[in-house]
Design a protein around this motif. Structure first.
Motif, PDB file in Angstrom:
ATOM      1  N   ASN A 146      -6.939 -11.804 -21.897  1.00 36.82           N
ATOM      2  CA  ASN A 146      -5.678 -12.250 -22.502  1.00 36.82           C
ATOM      3  C   ASN A 146      -4.624 -11.156 -22.555  1.00 36.82           C
ATOM      4  OD1 ASN A 146      -5.864 -15.168 -23.511  1.00 36.82           O
ATOM      5  ND2 ASN A 146      -7.843 -14.318 -24.102  1.00 36.82           N
ATOM      6  N   ILE A 147      -5.022  -9.906 -22.399  1.00 36.22           N
ATOM      7  CA  ILE A 147      -4.044  -8.827 -22.259  1.00 36.22           C
ATOM      8  C   ILE A 147      -3.488  -8.819 -20.834  1.00 36.22           C
ATOM      9  CG2 ILE A 147      -3.809  -6.302 -22.100  1.00 36.22           C
ATOM     10  CD1 ILE A 147      -5.561  -6.084 -24.579  1.00 36.22           C
ATOM     11  N   LEU A 148      -4.350  -9.121 -19.854  1.00 33.95           N
ATOM     12  CA  LEU A 148      -3.929  -9.105 -18.447  1.00 33.95           C
ATOM     13  C   LEU A 148      -2.893 -10.185 -18.132  1.00 33.95           C
ATOM     14  CD1 LEU A 148      -7.323  -8.410 -16.632  1.00 33.95           C
ATOM     15  CD2 LEU A 148      -5.426  -6.829 -17.004  1.00 33.95           C
ATOM     16  N   THR A 150      -1.113 -14.275 -19.825  1.00 34.24           N
ATOM     17  CA  THR A 150      -1.336 -15.607 -20.393  1.00 34.24           C
ATOM     18  C   THR A 150      -1.849 -16.563 -19.327  1.00 34.24           C
ATOM     19  OG1 THR A 150       0.469 -15.205 -21.944  1.00 34.24           O
ATOM     20  CG2 THR A 150      -0.246 -17.478 -21.696  1.00 34.24           C
ATOM     21  N   HIS A 320       3.420  -5.972 -23.550  1.00 34.25           N
ATOM     22  CA  HIS A 320       2.996  -5.082 -22.469  1.00 34.25           C
ATOM     23  C   HIS A 320       4.053  -5.089 -21.364  1.00 34.25           C
ATOM     24  CE1 HIS A 320       0.569  -3.224 -19.334  1.00 34.25           C
ATOM     25  NE2 HIS A 320      -0.321  -2.902 -20.267  1.00 34.25           N
ATOM     26  N   PHE A 323       2.232  -6.750 -18.046  1.00 35.85           N
ATOM     27  CA  PHE A 323       1.593  -8.063 -18.128  1.00 35.85           C
ATOM     28  C   PHE A 323       2.349  -9.069 -18.982  1.00 35.85           C
ATOM     29  CE2 PHE A 323      -2.061  -4.942 -17.791  1.00 35.85           C
ATOM     30  CZ  PHE A 323      -2.218  -5.118 -16.420  1.00 35.85           C
ATOM     31  N   THR A 325       2.425  -9.602 -22.200  1.00 33.43           N
ATOM     32  CA  THR A 325       1.591 -10.214 -23.238  1.00 33.43           C
ATOM     33  C   THR A 325       1.682  -9.373 -24.509  1.00 33.43           C
ATOM     34  OG1 THR A 325      -0.331  -8.974 -22.417  1.00 33.43           O
ATOM     35  CG2 THR A 325      -0.055 -11.234 -21.630  1.00 33.43           C
ATOM     36  N   TYR A 327      -0.040  -7.475 -26.326  1.00 32.14           N
ATOM     37  CA  TYR A 327      -1.364  -6.877 -26.148  1.00 32.14           C
ATOM     38  C   TYR A 327      -1.944  -6.266 -27.420  1.00 32.14           C
ATOM     39  CZ  TYR A 327       1.067  -2.340 -25.692  1.00 32.14           C
ATOM     40  OH  TYR A 327       1.844  -1.216 -25.908  1.00 32.14           O
ATOM     41  N   VAL A 330      -3.187  -9.107 -29.624  1.00 37.22           N
ATOM     42  CA  VAL A 330      -4.448  -9.632 -29.077  1.00 37.22           C
ATOM     43  C   VAL A 330      -5.601  -8.696 -29.410  1.00 37.22           C
ATOM     44  CG1 VAL A 330      -5.701 -10.200 -26.958  1.00 37.22           C
ATOM     45  CG2 VAL A 330      -3.306 -10.881 -27.200  1.00 37.22           C
ATOM     46  N   LEU A 331      -5.388  -7.398 -29.210  1.00 36.79           N
ATOM     47  CA  LEU A 331      -6.428  -6.402 -29.481  1.00 36.79           C
ATOM     48  C   LEU A 331      -6.793  -6.374 -30.965  1.00 36.79           C
ATOM     49  CD1 LEU A 331      -8.224  -4.077 -28.492  1.00 36.79           C
ATOM     50  CD2 LEU A 331      -6.277  -2.532 -28.828  1.00 36.79           C
TER      51      LEU A 331
END
Length: 445
Positions: A146-148, A150, A320, A323, A325, A327, A330-331
């Motif tokens: 999900n970081i790479l 959506t 990010h 990407f 996102t 990030y 998410v993390l």
């Protein structure tokens, strides 16, 4: 355009199929593997009508989400809708209820169900250290995907949804040949209390669709994607649930109580032999993984949206550069799920979950009604629920009824939780208000 960046720095890459499959994935979770027995034991063949009654209640709530989701197109889902209608304070409370009272606790519980399913086949997963390593690897993979991007995140959700649906559809298709029509007859309807208690259980079995709306800032053409995605996803869930109930009831009948812990596995075993039960256990684990994957994709956007509004720490609003996102959100969210999963703390705190999601639903319905009162531009076409306020009022009445069924500990713990959140909000606002004053004094000196 598919890759058009939003004002938040995110990309609109999620279409109707992505939202619909995400809803199916989020709703059809671990509970479906025991749900037919719960309903069948309580209501027998009459249980199908419980699904219909519950679907009407959920349809009323989902339609409200469809309407407001077509109007409010920023990230955050339920939080963004409530914040747009009632302001920061109510948005802040709903964010905490949804993210912590429902999301993190729910995903931690599902991760442990996943490990329990695998432990039946591989006893080593009962070991706390191996279990913790499993959580670290799986949650870490979800976070990385999900970081790479959506697009990658929704791609994983689509794949898992198809994988989990195939064995369930196989049970429906091949199970009909094993159905005994006598098992589908009922002599009398269940009592109103039994019907109500079962409907309450079914309601939570349908919950989870709202999580997928966390990526509301990344929907392609949200005015079309939100209502269509919600309707398609909701219909698919209802059809799968009802067909599984009919087949399970028709195959097991009076034996339902004997297989109350794994009714679908029992049906699968009758269809293909002992290997069927193993397939269903693996499917249950995959289903759990899919549900948490959808949560890790969507709910961090709620943290991200609140950080953009200055209600949560600013680092959570970082996007990010490559990407596109959120990030760090998410993390952070994945880390919190991991910590709660290995601590077992969700078992004590899960008492919050039922009341939390009901209050979130209630707030979104009220937000829908309030925003409907605001005039729209003549050229702005958004989805509008047919029938005026009929469906919102059905949703409100149903939620009030469900709230009255909560235990005193659920109510008390929720009140305490909200009180703590209110105190946090007041302290945070007081601290924020001091900053301009301090800056002005420094300038003068």
């Amino acid at each position: 355009m598919a890759n058009e960046n939003t004002d938040e720095g995110l990309k609109r890459v999620v279409g109707v199929s992505g939202l619909a499959l995400s809803i199916v994935n989020g709703v059809i979770g671990s509970g479906i593997f025991v749900l037919p027995a719960i309903v069948g034991i309580a209501m027998g063949a009459f249980g199908v009508f419980g699904y219909i009654a519950c679907s009407i209640i959920l349809a009323a709530i989902m339609l409200c989400y469809a309407e407001i989701g077509s109007r409010v197109t920023t990230s955050g889902g339920s939080y963004a809708y409530v914040e747009a209608a009632f302001g920061n304070f109510f948005g802040f409370v709903i964010n905490w209820l949804f993210t912590f009272g429902w999301g993190i606790l729910g995903s931690a519980a599902v991760m442990n169900i996943l490990a329990d399913s695998l432990a039946i086949l591989f006893p080593g997963f009962a070991n706390p250290l191996i279990r913790g390593f499993l959580f670290f690897v799986l949650i870490g993979f979800m976070v990385l995907i999900n970081i790479l991007g959506t697009k990658q995140g929704i791609g994983l959700v689509k794949l898992i949804t198809v994988i989990k649906l195939l064995p369930l559809l196989a049970i429906i298709i091949f199970g009909f040949s094993q159905v005994k029509t006598g098992n589908l007859h009922w002599e009398h309807a269940p009592s109103l209390k039994t019907f109500g208690d079962t409907a309450l259980i079914l309601f939570y079995a349908f919950a989870g669709f709202e999580t997928s709306l966390g990526v509301s800032g990344e929907f392609k053409n949200p005015k079309r994607t939100v209502p269509l995605g919600i309707c398609v996803g909701g219909i698919v869930v209802l059809i799968v649930y009802m067909l599984l109930q009919i087949v399970t009831q028709g195959v097991l009948g009076a034996e339902m109580a004997t297989f109350k812990d794994a009714p679908l596995a029992a049906v699968a075993e009758k269809i293909v032999g002992p290997v069927g039960a193993t397939i269903l256990l693996i499917t249950a684990a995959v289903s759990c993984f899919g549900s948490v994957s959808a949560d890790v994709m969507a709910t961090p956007r709620t943290l991200f949206a609140a950080a953009n509004d200055g209600l949560f720490p600013k680092f959570l609003s970082k996007v990010h550069p490559k990407f596109a996102t959120p990030y760090l959100a998410v993390l952070t969210y994945g880390t919190l799920i991991f910590i709660v999963s290995i601590s077992g703390g969700f078992k004590q705190l899960a008492i919050l979950a039922s009341a939390a999601i009901l209050l979130v639903y209630l707030a979104v319905i009220l937000a829908t009604i309030k925003l409907r009162m605001k005039k729209q531009d003549a050229g702005e076409k958004t989805f509008r629920i047919p029938g005026g306020l009929v469906f919102p009022f059905i949703g409100i009445a149903a939620i009030i009824w469900l709230l009255t069924s909560l235990s005193k500990w659920e109510i008390l713990s929720t009140i305490i939780f909200i009180a703590i959140v209110c105190i946090i909000y007041l302290i945070m606002k007081k601290f924020q208000n001091k900053k301009p004053v301090e800056t002005t004094l420094e300038t003068i000196l």
